[in-house]
Write an enzyme that holds these catalytic residues in place. Structure first.
Site, PDB file in Angstrom:
ATOM      1  N   GLU A  29      -9.819  15.338   0.481  1.00 21.73           N
ATOM      2  CA  GLU A  29      -9.549  15.062   1.894  1.00 21.73           C
ATOM      3  C   GLU A  29      -8.178  15.596   2.291  1.00 21.73           C
ATOM      4  O   GLU A  29      -7.169  15.280   1.675  1.00 21.73           O
ATOM      5  CB  GLU A  29      -9.611  13.547   2.120  1.00 21.73           C
ATOM      6  CG  GLU A  29      -9.264  13.121   3.539  1.00 21.73           C
ATOM      7  CD  GLU A  29      -9.436  11.617   3.754  1.00 21.73           C
ATOM      8  OE1 GLU A  29     -10.071  10.953   2.919  1.00 21.73           O
ATOM      9  OE2 GLU A  29      -8.921  11.112   4.758  1.00 21.73           O
ATOM     10  N   LYS A  72     -11.379   5.778  -3.235  1.00 21.01           N
ATOM     11  CA  LYS A  72     -10.502   6.845  -2.768  1.00 21.01           C
ATOM     12  C   LYS A  72      -9.140   6.588  -3.383  1.00 21.01           C
ATOM     13  O   LYS A  72      -8.791   5.433  -3.639  1.00 21.01           O
ATOM     14  CB  LYS A  72     -10.376   6.761  -1.240  1.00 21.01           C
ATOM     15  CG  LYS A  72     -10.825   8.004  -0.504  1.00 21.01           C
ATOM     16  CD  LYS A  72     -10.636   7.865   0.994  1.00 21.01           C
ATOM     17  CE  LYS A  72      -9.224   8.148   1.438  1.00 21.01           C
ATOM     18  NZ  LYS A  72      -9.121   8.345   2.908  1.00 21.01           N
ATOM     19  N   GLU A 122     -14.671   4.123   4.667  1.00 20.18           N
ATOM     20  CA  GLU A 122     -13.553   3.474   3.976  1.00 20.18           C
ATOM     21  C   GLU A 122     -13.104   2.268   4.815  1.00 20.18           C
ATOM     22  O   GLU A 122     -11.918   2.008   4.967  1.00 20.18           O
ATOM     23  CB  GLU A 122     -12.401   4.462   3.776  1.00 20.18           C
ATOM     24  CG  GLU A 122     -11.941   5.114   5.068  1.00 20.18           C
ATOM     25  CD  GLU A 122     -10.721   6.016   4.921  1.00 20.18           C
ATOM     26  OE1 GLU A 122     -10.139   6.090   3.832  1.00 20.18           O
ATOM     27  OE2 GLU A 122     -10.350   6.652   5.930  1.00 20.18           O
ATOM     28  N   ASP A 182      -7.037  11.942  -1.408  1.00 17.35           N
ATOM     29  CA  ASP A 182      -6.457  12.134  -0.071  1.00 17.35           C
ATOM     30  C   ASP A 182      -4.943  12.332  -0.133  1.00 17.35           C
ATOM     31  O   ASP A 182      -4.185  11.367  -0.098  1.00 17.35           O
ATOM     32  CB  ASP A 182      -6.775  10.925   0.816  1.00 17.35           C
ATOM     33  CG  ASP A 182      -6.275  11.110   2.241  1.00 17.35           C
ATOM     34  OD1 ASP A 182      -5.786  12.215   2.573  1.00 17.35           O
ATOM     35  OD2 ASP A 182      -6.376  10.149   3.031  1.00 17.35           O
ATOM     36  N   LYS A 218     -12.497   8.902  12.970  1.00 19.75           N
ATOM     37  CA  LYS A 218     -11.658   7.709  13.179  1.00 19.75           C
ATOM     38  C   LYS A 218     -11.597   7.493  14.675  1.00 19.75           C
ATOM     39  O   LYS A 218     -11.294   8.424  15.419  1.00 19.75           O
ATOM     40  CB  LYS A 218     -10.241   7.909  12.646  1.00 19.75           C
ATOM     41  CG  LYS A 218     -10.141   7.874  11.129  1.00 19.75           C
ATOM     42  CD  LYS A 218      -8.714   8.043  10.659  1.00 19.75           C
ATOM     43  CE  LYS A 218      -8.665   8.048   9.134  1.00 19.75           C
ATOM     44  NZ  LYS A 218      -7.347   8.454   8.620  1.00 19.75           N
ATOM     45  N   ASP A 248      -9.232  15.454   7.928  1.00 17.69           N
ATOM     46  CA  ASP A 248      -8.842  14.186   8.565  1.00 17.69           C
ATOM     47  C   ASP A 248      -7.755  14.454   9.619  1.00 17.69           C
ATOM     48  O   ASP A 248      -8.042  14.522  10.808  1.00 17.69           O
ATOM     49  CB  ASP A 248      -8.371  13.182   7.510  1.00 17.69           C
ATOM     50  CG  ASP A 248      -8.049  11.821   8.106  1.00 17.69           C
ATOM     51  OD1 ASP A 248      -8.305  11.608   9.304  1.00 17.69           O
ATOM     52  OD2 ASP A 248      -7.526  10.941   7.381  1.00 17.69           O
ATOM     53  N   LYS A 299      -4.844   7.578  -3.143  1.00 14.19           N
ATOM     54  CA  LYS A 299      -3.817   8.141  -2.262  1.00 14.19           C
ATOM     55  C   LYS A 299      -2.933   9.056  -3.099  1.00 14.19           C
ATOM     56  O   LYS A 299      -2.602   8.747  -4.244  1.00 14.19           O
ATOM     57  CB  LYS A 299      -2.978   7.025  -1.636  1.00 14.19           C
ATOM     58  CG  LYS A 299      -3.663   6.412  -0.425  1.00 14.19           C
ATOM     59  CD  LYS A 299      -3.763   7.407   0.725  1.00 14.19           C
ATOM     60  CE  LYS A 299      -4.597   6.852   1.875  1.00 14.19           C
ATOM     61  NZ  LYS A 299      -4.809   7.867   2.924  1.00 14.19           N
ATOM     62  N   HIS A 303       0.846  -1.186   0.000  1.00 17.04           N
ATOM     63  CA  HIS A 303       0.000   0.000   0.000  1.00 17.04           C
ATOM     64  C   HIS A 303       0.884   1.240   0.000  1.00 17.04           C
ATOM     65  O   HIS A 303       1.760   1.385   0.847  1.00 17.04           O
ATOM     66  CB  HIS A 303      -0.864  -0.033   1.267  1.00 17.04           C
ATOM     67  CG  HIS A 303      -2.032   0.899   1.250  1.00 17.04           C
ATOM     68  ND1 HIS A 303      -3.166   0.661   0.503  1.00 17.04           N
ATOM     69  CD2 HIS A 303      -2.243   2.053   1.899  1.00 17.04           C
ATOM     70  CE1 HIS A 303      -4.029   1.649   0.702  1.00 17.04           C
ATOM     71  NE2 HIS A 303      -3.492   2.511   1.547  1.00 17.04           N
TER      72      HIS A 303
HETATM   73 MG   LIG Z   1      -6.965  10.487   5.321  1.00 16.27          MG
END
Ligand SMILES: [Mg+2]
Length: 381
Positions: free
Chosen positions: A224, A167, A327, A198, A273, A249, A169, A23
Site C-alpha cells: 500500500e 496490515k 481495515e 503500508d 476512505k 491510498d 505499518k 500506535h
Molecule cells: Mg494507508
C-alpha cells in the site's frame, strides 16, 4: 414535491478518546485520538450526527481543530435554512465556497445522511442504493514495535478467531530494515495468515522495486502506497511488475485521482476512505471508476469511532467490488466509544448496522468525559 425540511442549527465539539495501545505511524506515535463531533438540527426535531477525524495533520493537512473552525465559521452559515434532503446541492455549494477541507466536508455529509436516514426511518446504506453485504472482513494493524511481537499478536488473534489477516505499518525505520522486518513477519505467519504493507508513501522507487520479488516470495498480500502520493508513474511501474498488488491510498483522494490512477494503470487496488475523498457519495463514485477499470477496492479507515466507522460501513456495504475487505478496526482500537451501541465484531468481520441513519446513538455521559474543555498547544501549557 420539494421537502419543507430545513437545517436549523449546526454545533461542534472536540473529543479526545484514549486508545488501547500507542500506535506507531511512519511519522509519529499517538496515545489518544481526537474527534470533532458535529450535530445538525433539522426542523422536524431530528438531530443528525457526524464525526471528523484524521490519522494526524501529517496525513493531508487537516486536523480536528482546523475542521472545527471550518465547520463553525464557514460551513454552518452556508447550510442554515437549507433543505438537508438536497445533499448533492449542499455539497456543491460547500465546494464552491470552501476549497479543500475534505475531511470537514465528509463529516457534514455524514451528519446529513444520518439525519435523513432517521427522518425516513431507513439505514444510510438504503440511501446509497442498498447493501450488497451485511458484514465486512477486517484486517487488524500490527504495530507492537517488534517483528516477534507482531507475529505473536497476529497468531493469538487468528487462534482466538478475532482476525484473519493483518496490515503492518512501515516508514519509521530505514526502508531496508522495514522491508526485512515485513518479510520476517510474513514468513512467521506463512500458512496461517497474511499481511499487507503500508509505508505511508515513505519509500523510494529503487527500494520498492528491489524488494518486490522477496515480498512476492514471502506471500505478502499487497503493498500500500509505497511511494510519495505524487509519484503516480512510480506506482505504475510497480504495478507493471505483476508481483505484489499495489494499493493506492494517499495518491487517491478524489474522483479525479481515481480516474488518473485507472488511466495510468498505477494501482491494482484502491484504498477507499470516506474522509479523504470528502464523503460517502464521492467514495461510491470512486468505487464506480474502480469497477469500470477492473480495480479492486479495500475499505480503508481514518481510525474513526463507531460513528465514522458506521458511515464507512454503509458506503462500503453498498459497493460491489470490495474485494480486499477492510481495515475498519477503529472502534476496537479505541479504549472507549462515544456511543451507547458500539459496532459489533464477529468472526473476523464487522457487522453493518441496520438501525435508522448511521445506526448508532450518542452516549452523553461519555461525551462529557472526553469533551475537550481546554486549548491544547505549547502556548497554553
Ligand atoms: Mg494507508
Amino acid at each position: 414535491m420539494l421537502s419543507t425540511l430545513r437545517i436549523k442549527g449546526l454545533t461542534t465539539e472536540l473529543l479526545d478518546i484514549p486508545i488501547k495501545r500507542p500506535h506507531q505511524f511512519s511519522t509519529e506515535k499517538v496515545a489518544d485520538k481526537s474527534f470533532v463531533l458535529i450535530r445538525v438540527q433539522f426542523s422536524n426535531g431530528v438531530v443528525g450526527i457526524g464525526e471528523g477525524t484524521t490519522p494526524g495533520i501529517w496525513w493531508n493537512g487537516e486536523s480536528v481543530e482546523t475542521m472545527k473552525v471550518v465547520l463553525d465559521r464557514y460551513a454552518a452559515p452556508l447550510l442554515l435554512d437549507e433543505d438537508p434532503a438536497q445533499i448533492e446541492h449542499l455539497l456543491q455549494k460547500l465546494n464552491r465556497r470552501i476549497r479543500g477541507n475534505v475531511f470537514a466536508k465528509a463529516s457534514i455529509e455524514m451528519a446529513l445522511f444520518d439525519g435523513l436516514g432517521k427522518t425516513y426511518g431507513v439505514p444510510v446504506h438504503q440511501l446509497l442504493g442498498g447493501q450488497n453485504r451485511d458484514r465486512i472482513p477486517v484486517r487488524w494493524a500490527l504495530a507492537s514495535g517488534t517483528p516477534d511481537g507482531d507475529i505473536e499478536e497476529a497468531q493469538s488473534l487468528v487462534d482466538s478467531g478475532n482476525y484473519v489477516n493483518f496490515k503492518t505499518k512501515s516508514g519509521k525505520e530505514a526502508p531496508e530494515d522495514d522491508a526485512k522486518r515485513n518479510i520476517r513477519i510474513a514468513e512467521g505467519l506463512r500458512g496461517k495468515s497474511t499481511i499487507g504493507i503500508d509505508p505511508n508513501g515513505s519509500w523510494d522507487r529503487i527500494t520498492a522495486v528491489k524488494w518486490m520479488d522477496a515480498f512476492f516470495e514471502a506471500g505478502i498480500d499487497f503493498l500500500e502506497q509505497p511511494l510519495p502520493p505524487e509519484d503516480i508513474e512510480g506506482l505504475a511501474r510497480l504495478s507493471e511488475m505483476k508481483k505484489v498488488p499495489v494499493m493506492a491510498d494517499e495518491s487517491l483522494s478524489s474522483v479525479q485521482d481515481a480516474l488518473r490512477l485507472a488511466e495510468t494503470r498505477a494501482a491494482d487496488i484502491f484504498s477507499l476512505k470516506i474522509h479523504k475523498s470528502g464523503g460517502m457519495k464521492n467514495t461510491v463514485k470512486i468505487a464506480g471508476i474502480a469497477e469500470a477499470a477492473g480495480i479492486s477496492c479495500f475499505g480503508g479507515t481514518s481510525l474513526e469511532s463507531s460513528i465514522g466507522t458506521a458511515a464507512c460501513l454503509h458506503a462500503y456495504a453498498s459497493i460491489p467490488n470490495l474485494d480486499y475487505g477492510s481495515e475498519l478496526f477503529g472502534p476496537s482500537w479505541l479504549a472507549d466509544d462515544p456511543v451507547i451501541n458500539p459496532l459489533v465484531y464477529e468472526d473476523g468481520c464487522i457487522l453493518v448496522p441496520d438501525g435508522p441513519g448511521l445506526g448508532v446513538e450518542l452516549d452523553e455521559d461519555k461525551l462529557k468525559k472526553y469533551r475537550r474543555t481546554e486549548q491544547k498547544g505549547a502556548l497554553t501549557r
